[in-house]
Design a protein around this motif. Structure first.
Motif, PDB file in Angstrom:
ATOM      1  N   PRO B  31       0.799  -1.239   0.000  1.00  0.00           N
ATOM      2  CA  PRO B  31       0.000   0.000   0.000  1.00  0.00           C
ATOM      3  C   PRO B  31       0.827   1.283   0.000  1.00  0.00           C
ATOM      4  N   ILE B  32       2.004   1.258   0.599  1.00  0.00           N
ATOM      5  CA  ILE B  32       2.764   2.518   0.661  1.00  0.00           C
ATOM      6  C   ILE B  32       3.270   2.879  -0.729  1.00  0.00           C
ATOM      7  N   ARG B  33       3.770   1.883  -1.422  1.00  0.00           N
ATOM      8  CA  ARG B  33       4.266   2.161  -2.780  1.00  0.00           C
ATOM      9  C   ARG B  33       3.130   2.661  -3.670  1.00  0.00           C
ATOM     10  N   LEU B  35       0.685   4.382  -2.576  1.00  0.00           N
ATOM     11  CA  LEU B  35       0.137   5.554  -1.864  1.00  0.00           C
ATOM     12  C   LEU B  35      -1.328   5.324  -1.486  1.00  0.00           C
ATOM     13  N   ASP B  36      -1.633   4.096  -1.121  1.00  0.00           N
ATOM     14  CA  ASP B  36      -3.017   3.726  -0.779  1.00  0.00           C
ATOM     15  C   ASP B  36      -3.188   3.863   0.747  1.00  0.00           C
ATOM     16  N   PHE B  37      -3.558   5.061   1.139  1.00  0.00           N
ATOM     17  CA  PHE B  37      -3.607   5.376   2.567  1.00  0.00           C
ATOM     18  C   PHE B  37      -4.637   4.515   3.310  1.00  0.00           C
ATOM     19  N   TRP B  40      -3.396   1.079   3.883  1.00  0.00           N
ATOM     20  CA  TRP B  40      -2.337   1.129   4.920  1.00  0.00           C
ATOM     21  C   TRP B  40      -2.969   1.240   6.297  1.00  0.00           C
TER      22      TRP B  40
END
Ligand code: SF4
Ligand code: SF4
Lengths: 308, 508
Positions: B31-33, B35-37, B40
């Motif tokens: 999720p960080i790569r 940018l899926d807040f 995360w």
């Protein structure tokens, strides 16, 4: 703030600065985005209240010779963190003196309020968001598709700089790892971890459905913060005087005390998951011997002035 | 009470805090790569929480969480995991089955610890034996391996009914060792056996040594009460009994004793079949007993105890045991093997009962076995197959008389406490002149222990590499500087020793 500068130009100049001093990768994350993905109290603003940019720097991992060394040799020369300090601290001074923005070298250490296993800041998070690495299945080690295993440092600055994107693709798991996983249920790193602290469920395309990292097991190999009190407690409670002497003066304890008193900065390291990782050991820029050749063959690229 | 935390609180919250913290990190996707807040955020708890986050979830103070987490981590932390790395690298990868914790190799029961603590060799003697090449790193099972490789098809043991080649003997011993290990026999454990002299006694002995365990042979006629007493006295882990024909009810009785005993938990009988509580030696040796080959005892050392012999002159009492190491047994045989060069077989004298000659229960009998093992000769428990090539050992009163086919007879003195201490290559019988064997020394002392001059009669004392390395508790006949008090009256001239008669005063 000093003279006006062009952010893109300044970014290029900072990148050149870092690469010239030995960085393999240079990337920038927006401090606000980092803050959003960080647990309270561990974001960049906890160190530098007016922070705008988080610069992530990576230096390359061990040489090819080191990868082939016995583990006990690799444990003492495998890590390559010294150069990070030189590049990142230099960069923080450079930003302040050249551009006039407050900057700080982000300490890579644990948060002293909480003991030995909780970091002050996650350098890996900075790297992920700045595009200098992607999270692998090996204990959350980040990998670079070309440089493989790298070591990170971060610099926080109040200077606004154009951020980079996270990596478009994650090199992990490599296609060969996926084949091994399909055959055996484990990727190479999982299979060869001495304490079996890694596991994952991958789909047919290699996407990670779920991965698990038992950090506490890895910590028994890679950290030795608990050694000293454990040794002391065992010495105090030992019934047999010989047991007491063994725990105080046995080979393990002696070498631990040696490292502590001689100031060896790598008290404990384990590279077994990375030894078998094709990205870590076979990336085009991993091997310093092959790297010179690659550099000649490649057209001028952003990594050309790296630590060849 | 730090931060108001009690031991009970650690018990209540410790594992929960441990699991919620960074100690265990579970992620789904990347999720960080991306940018899926939201993704995360959805897995925050699984990825590991900080102490303040855990505190607010559980209703504890942050300081309490930190303290409990650190204590729990500390209690779960295993020291010395790092050494798993030490022999890896350069292409060798870690595999669980390949690694044995060095401490595990040396885990021992109470009896084994006591035995080891009873080993006591004066430092200057040990240094001399090592310097002179009399004590080496060779363990007794090494000779079995060596002969199985070098002369696999040569006969190692024979009796009236069967023969075993070195390869067969090796396999049989290793199968039995694997079976014993799978049944829990560990390094240093003591195994008491009252097997008669013969092939099975030798196989049992070697298998026990392969396991790193220690053999205590008793005469086959040892009665049940005495056997039980020895088992208890030695803290034995296992008992191996003669055949049920000889001892019909003994095994069952010992098996019930084993159930109540703190140490004894394995009863084996020299039978074809097993019963509920009594294992079959034959089945274990032949490999019909379903068990994996677990291999030898890792880290077996030549200084480890191997054989326990009842100290001389005390066979009728529960008394001291002489502890022999692989080194003392091997060096005893080594010091006399030159005397039998050229012979191919060693056999008991057919005119005498075997039990009195080639049994491991006596120092003399055990020397004959170790001589055969060291030199790769055939050991016969029956009439020599080729009397002209054979060397016949007659063991009586601690003396082995060897009739060599190509030379005159020799005599070797080997007691339960010192192996191959003296040799006589001259006249046999009255007037015989003995000499210390290689590495051994003799002295004549008066009743106060003062050394006497040449020709003066006194008590004979011996010292040598074949000497037992210690005694279990009880009276010993060793001087403070390590010499063995014999019960012989003798005179000495140079290195020539003339025994005169037994000296009752020096008996233990
Ligand atoms: S560093 Fe060592 S212990 Fe940690 S995950 Fe890798 S192989 Fe396992
Ligand atoms: S071996 Fe390397 S590339 Fe393969 S799954 Fe593990 S970390 Fe990923």
């Amino acid at each position: 703030m000093t003279d006006a500068h062009d952010p893109a130009e300044a970014k290029g100049e900072l990148r050149d600065y870092a690469l010239k001093r030995g960085a393999a990768r240079f990337g920038i994350a927006d401090a606000a985005v980092v803050e959003k993905f960080t647990p309270a109290g561990h974001g960049p603003s906890a160190l530098l209240p007016g922070v705008k940019s988080v610069i992530s720097i990576a230096v390359s991992g061990p040489t090819q010779g080191t990868w082939r060394a016995p583990a006990k040799v690799m444990t003492s020369v495998g890590a390559n963190v010294g150069r990070i300090y030189r590049v990142a601290v230099g960069l923080s001074f450079h930003i302040e003196s050249r551009y006039g923005f407050r900057s700080i070298y982000c300490p890579p250490h644990v948060d002293p309020e909480f003991g030995a296993r909780l970091p002050l800041q996650s350098l890996k998070l900075h790297a992920e968001l700045a595009g200098t690495g992607a999270r692998s299945l090996a204990g959350d080690i980040l990998l670079d598709p070309e440089y493989g295993l790298v070591y990170y440092g971060s610099v926080f600055t109040e200077m606004p700089l154009p951020p980079d994107e996270p990596m478009a693709e994650n090199p992990c798991p490599a296609p060969s790892c996926l084949s091994v996983y399909k055959e055996t249920g484990q990727t190479p790193c999982q299979k060869f971890c001495p304490v079996q602290c890694l596991s994952a469920k991958l789909d047919d395309d290699g996407k990670v459905e779920e991965s698990r990292f038992d950090m506490y097991r890895c910590a028994e190999m890679c950290q030795q913060y608990e050694n000293m009190p454990t040794i002391m407690e065992k010495a105090i409670t030992a019934q047999d005087p010989l047991d007491r002497e063994e725990v105080l003066y046995g080979a393990e304890s002696q070498s631990f005390f040696y490292k502590a008193t001689a100031g060896v900065d790598t008290n404990a390291q384990c590279f077994e998951c990375m030894r078998v990782c094709p990205i870590a050991t076979q990336g085009t820029m991993v091997d310093p011997i092959k790297r010179a050749k690659t550099l000649r063959e490649l057209a001028a690229g952003e990594h050309l002035k790296g630590d060849a | 009470m730090p931060y108001g935390v009690s031991e009970q609180m650690i018990e209540t919250w410790g594992e929960m805090i441990f699991d919620l913290s960074l100690n265990i990190q579970i992620r789904r996707g990347d999720p960080i790569r991306h940018l899926d807040f939201d993704a995360w955020l959805g897995m925050r708890e699984d990825m590991g929480l900080t102490d303040p986050e855990i505190a607010s979830k559980l209703g504890l103070a942050t300081e309490q969480v930190t303290f409990i987490r650190n204590i729990t981590e500390r209690r779960r932390f295993r020291l010395n995991q790092y050494r798993k790395l030490y022999r890896l690298g350069g292409g060798l990868r870690y595999r669980e089955g390949r690694y044995q914790d060095p401490e595990e190799k040396f885990e021992m029961g109470d009896a084994a610890v006591l035995l080891r603590q009873a080993i006591n060799v004066p430092a200057q003697d040990a240094a001399r034996y090592i310097r002179d090449g009399l004590w080496t790193q060779a363990r007794i099972p090494d000779y079995l391996d060596e002969h199985a490789a070098a002369r696999a098809d040569a006969v190692a043991l024979t009796d009236q009914n069967k023969s075993l080649t070195w390869a067969e003997l090796h396999n049989r011993c290793h199968r039995l060792a694997a079976s014993l290990q799978s049944k829990g026999l560990r390094r240093g454990d003591i195994v008491v056996a009252n097997l008669p002299a013969g092939i099975n006694q030798v196989v049992a002995y070697l298998a026990i040594l392969i396991c790193g365990a220690v053999f205590l042979p008793l005469p086959p006629q040892t009665n049940g009460a005495m056997l039980a007493a020895w088992l208890k006295r030695a803290g034995a882990k296992a008992a191996i009994l003669g055949s049920a024909q000889d001892q019909p009810t003994l095994a069952g009785e010992l098996a019930s004793l084993a159930k109540q005993s703190g140490s004894l938990d394995l009863v084996i009988q020299d039978n074809e079949t097993r019963s509920d509580d009594v294992h079959s030696l034959i089945e274990m040796m032949d490999g019909h007993d379903d068990n994996p080959h677990t291999g030898g005892a890792a880290g077996l050392a030549a200084t480890d105890p191997a054989l326990l012999l009842i100290a001389d002159d005390n066979a009728d009492n529960l008394t001291t045991l002489a502890i022999h190491s692989h080194q003392s047994l091997v060096s005893g045989a080594a010091s006399v093997e030159a005397e039998i060069a050229g012979e191919t077989e060693i056999a008991g004298d057919p005119a005498r009962p075997l039990a009195s000659q080639l049994s491991l229960t006596t120092g003399a009998g055990s020397l004959v076995l170790h001589l055969a093992l060291r030199t790769g000769r055939t050991l016969q428990f029956s009439q020599p197959s080729r009397p002209d090539m054979a060397l016949v050992a007659t063991c009586a009163n601690h003396v082995i008389t060897i009739a060599r086919s190509g030379a005159g007879d020799i005599q070797i003195m080997s007691t339960n406490q010192i192996s191959a201490a003296m040799i006589n290559t001259g006249i046999i019988g009255d007037g015989a002149t003995w000499k210390p064997s290689i590495g051994s020394q003799a002295r004549i002392v008066n009743e106060y222990g003062t050394s006497l001059l040449d020709g003066q009669p006194g008590h004979l004392q011996l010292l040598g590499p074949g000497q037992c390395v210690g005694y279990t508790d009880g009276p010993t006949n060793r001087t403070i500087d390590g010499w063995l008090r014999t019960n012989h009256h003798a005179t000495m001239s140079g290195t020539d020793i003339q025994k005169m008669n037994d000296s009752p005063k020096t008996k233990v």
